[in-house]
Design a protein around this motif. Structure first.
Motif, mmCIF file in Angstrom:
data_model
loop_
_atom_site.group_PDB
_atom_site.id
_atom_site.type_symbol
_atom_site.label_atom_id
_atom_site.label_comp_id
_atom_site.label_asym_id
_atom_site.label_seq_id
_atom_site.Cartn_x
_atom_site.Cartn_y
_atom_site.Cartn_z
ATOM 1 N N ARG A 174 0.839 -1.202 0.000
ATOM 2 C CA ARG A 174 0.000 0.000 0.000
ATOM 3 C C ARG A 174 0.875 1.254 0.000
ATOM 4 N NH1 ARG A 174 -5.398 1.671 2.043
ATOM 5 N NH2 ARG A 174 -5.877 -0.536 2.229
ATOM 6 N N ASP A 175 1.958 1.224 0.771
ATOM 7 C CA ASP A 175 2.835 2.387 0.836
ATOM 8 C C ASP A 175 3.654 2.583 -0.436
ATOM 9 O OD1 ASP A 175 1.989 3.033 3.375
ATOM 10 O OD2 ASP A 175 3.618 1.993 4.396
ATOM 11 N N LEU A 176 3.748 1.560 -1.285
ATOM 12 C CA LEU A 176 4.543 1.676 -2.505
ATOM 13 C C LEU A 176 3.928 2.647 -3.513
ATOM 14 C CD1 LEU A 176 5.765 -1.921 -3.479
ATOM 15 C CD2 LEU A 176 7.175 0.037 -2.833
ATOM 16 N N TYR A 177 2.619 2.851 -3.450
ATOM 17 C CA TYR A 177 1.936 3.635 -4.466
ATOM 18 C C TYR A 177 1.458 4.956 -3.877
ATOM 19 C CZ TYR A 177 2.188 -0.514 -7.320
ATOM 20 O OH TYR A 177 2.655 -1.578 -8.040
ATOM 21 N N VAL A 178 1.956 6.054 -4.444
ATOM 22 C CA VAL A 178 1.565 7.374 -3.955
ATOM 23 C C VAL A 178 0.055 7.564 -4.139
ATOM 24 C CG1 VAL A 178 1.853 9.855 -4.307
ATOM 25 C CG2 VAL A 178 3.857 8.343 -4.374
ATOM 26 N N ASP A 179 -0.449 7.182 -5.311
ATOM 27 C CA ASP A 179 -1.899 7.234 -5.557
ATOM 28 C C ASP A 179 -2.447 5.813 -5.399
ATOM 29 O OD1 ASP A 179 -4.488 7.716 -6.333
ATOM 30 O OD2 ASP A 179 -3.989 8.582 -8.296
ATOM 31 N N TRP A 180 -2.518 5.360 -4.156
ATOM 32 C CA TRP A 180 -2.979 3.991 -3.922
ATOM 33 C C TRP A 180 -4.411 3.758 -4.410
ATOM 34 C CZ3 TRP A 180 -6.985 1.841 -1.134
ATOM 35 C CH2 TRP A 180 -6.943 0.458 -0.994
ATOM 36 N N ARG A 236 3.312 6.497 -9.787
ATOM 37 C CA ARG A 236 4.394 7.042 -8.964
ATOM 38 C C ARG A 236 4.546 6.127 -7.757
ATOM 39 N NH1 ARG A 236 5.194 13.289 -7.905
ATOM 40 N NH2 ARG A 236 5.986 12.940 -10.022
ATOM 41 N N MET A 237 5.712 5.513 -7.662
ATOM 42 C CA MET A 237 5.984 4.591 -6.571
ATOM 43 C C MET A 237 6.827 5.279 -5.509
ATOM 44 S SD MET A 237 6.684 1.012 -8.637
ATOM 45 C CE MET A 237 6.383 0.020 -7.152
ATOM 46 N N ARG A 238 6.675 4.831 -4.286
ATOM 47 C CA ARG A 238 7.430 5.367 -3.146
ATOM 48 C C ARG A 238 8.168 4.193 -2.509
ATOM 49 N NH1 ARG A 238 3.427 6.887 -0.125
ATOM 50 N NH2 ARG A 238 3.267 9.067 -0.784
ATOM 51 N N HIS A 239 9.391 3.965 -2.973
ATOM 52 C CA HIS A 239 10.141 2.798 -2.503
ATOM 53 C C HIS A 239 10.891 3.141 -1.216
ATOM 54 C CE1 HIS A 239 12.974 -0.589 -2.535
ATOM 55 N NE2 HIS A 239 12.060 -1.192 -3.282
ATOM 56 N N PRO A 240 10.898 2.248 -0.238
ATOM 57 C CA PRO A 240 11.539 2.565 1.045
ATOM 58 C C PRO A 240 13.048 2.737 0.953
ATOM 59 C CG PRO A 240 10.868 0.263 0.989
ATOM 60 C CD PRO A 240 10.251 0.919 -0.208
ATOM 61 N N VAL A 318 10.120 3.280 5.026
ATOM 62 C CA VAL A 318 8.854 3.021 5.714
ATOM 63 C C VAL A 318 9.070 1.962 6.764
ATOM 64 C CG1 VAL A 318 6.485 2.267 5.441
ATOM 65 C CG2 VAL A 318 7.571 3.641 3.655
ATOM 66 N N GLN A 319 8.615 2.197 7.961
ATOM 67 C CA GLN A 319 8.764 1.239 9.048
ATOM 68 C C GLN A 319 7.523 0.359 9.145
ATOM 69 O OE1 GLN A 319 11.610 0.997 10.770
ATOM 70 N NE2 GLN A 319 12.434 2.679 9.505
ATOM 71 N N HIS A 320 7.714 -0.931 9.271
ATOM 72 C CA HIS A 320 6.602 -1.877 9.398
ATOM 73 C C HIS A 320 6.769 -2.683 10.672
ATOM 74 C CE1 HIS A 320 5.380 -0.979 5.340
ATOM 75 N NE2 HIS A 320 6.628 -1.159 4.936
ATOM 76 N N SER A 321 5.677 -2.978 11.296
ATOM 77 C CA SER A 321 5.721 -3.796 12.488
ATOM 78 C C SER A 321 5.839 -5.249 12.132
ATOM 79 C CB SER A 321 4.459 -3.572 13.323
ATOM 80 O OG SER A 321 3.314 -3.857 12.547
#
Length: 321
Positions: A174-180, A236-240, A318-321
């Motif tokens: 979900r966080d990978l896509y700016v326009d999810w 537009r992707m948002r890669h960590p 991006v931090q993930h639990s």
């Protein structure tokens, strides 16, 4: 439910849902300000626009008429303002255009497909099955889309990743896509197309049921009966690790692949996104003296943008639990 009944219900659901999404004003009909018991066009209005009798259209929507002619289907598609992908979907659902299969062939990645993936070099590649299961990926595809998953996870048929599950149920994706929301609509639209082509696939039906129960967003989009074609999409992707990048995802059908597709990701020549993809690939080839698990992280995005000489915003990991 037998094959014929299932097909008829899919066609009826599609027609009635899309009819409900249109208003008289959308199609140039007078409204007269009357209050409507149901949203959208009435059956009589749609029949009028398509040039068919009201009784025939009602039977078609209720699944009581079989094998509508291509001309009638085209008229209905025009009246419903369907795009080309939705028009093809309508024909697929009509019964005469569908090729039903009692037993679907097993999905497998052949040597020829692997050869094709290898020929694409360092471009991120993901091999998808008809249900959008990830059947294989190259190292760049794994790193770009699902570096948090085991590299060999597509090899295990029972638990292999599925792109629809990832988009709706996985926080990393979900966080990978700016326009999810747009990505989510595209994924649902492609699943709609798959259901029309493979209505007898129990695993596909199970996937739809699971996503409907677990994701309210999916359930809402699924009820709209929108269809998306497998072709090319810009995201537009948002890669960590390498920040934001604008990419094209190309969907290429595999010849004689029974619904298998290659999704190849590219970026514009000389862009920051292309530099970021190159940098991501470099991390997959450790330098001498660096362990295979060691990866540069802190300055990767800045390096990529400097390499392309293009300003771009750097997004922290991006931090993930």
């Amino acid at each position: 439910m037998d094959d014929t009944t299932r097909g008829k219900s899919l066609l009826g659901e599609f027609l009635s849902t899309r009819r409900a999404q249109l208003t008289p004003a959308d199609v140039g009909l007078p409204d007269y300000g009357d209050r409507r018991r149901v949203p959208g066009l009435r059956r009589e209005e749609l029949a009028q626009l398509a040039g068919v009798s009201v009784a025939y259209y009602i039977r078609l929507e209720q699944g009581l008429s079989l094998n509508a002619s291509p001309q009638v289907l085209d008229a209905l598609a025009t009246a419903l303002r369907l795009d080309e992908a939705e028009r093809r979907h309508l024909h697929t659902l009509s019964g005469d255009a569908r090729q039903r299969r009692r037993r679907l062939p097993a999905e497998r990645v052949t040597a020829a497909v692997r050869q094709l993936v290898d020929a694409l070099g360092d471009s991120p590649v993901v091999v998808l099955g008809r249900r959008s299961d990830i059947l294989a990926w190259n190292r760049a595809g794994h790193a770009l889309f699902a570096g948090h998953l085991a590299p060999d996870s597509p090899d295990r048929a029972a638990t292999r990743p599925n792109t629809a599950r990832l988009v709706f149920l996985d926080a990393h994706t979900r966080d990978l896509y700016v326009d999810w929301p747009r990505k989510a609509r595209d994924v649902v639209g492609k699943l709609r197309q798959a259901v029309g082509e493979y209505p007898d696939d129990p695993h596909l039906a199970s996937l739809i049921g699971e996503l409907t129960m677990r994701s309210p967003q999916f359930a809402t989009l699924w009820a709209q009966h929108r269809v998306r074609a497998w072709d090319m999409a810009e995201y537009r992707m948002r890669h960590p690790m390498v920040g934001e990048l604008d990419v094209l995802q190309h969907s290429l059908p595999v010849p004689r692949g029974q619904g298998i597709r290659l999704v190849v990701t590219t970026a514009a020549s000389g862009s920051a996104a292309q530099a970021a993809l190159r940098l991501l690939n470099q991390t997959l080839q450790p330098a001498a003296g660096m362990s295979a698990t060691a990866r540069p992280t802190a300055d990767m995005s800045a390096t990529a943008h400097r390499a392309a000489d293009t300003p771009a915003r750097v997004v922290p990991p991006v931090q993930h639990s």
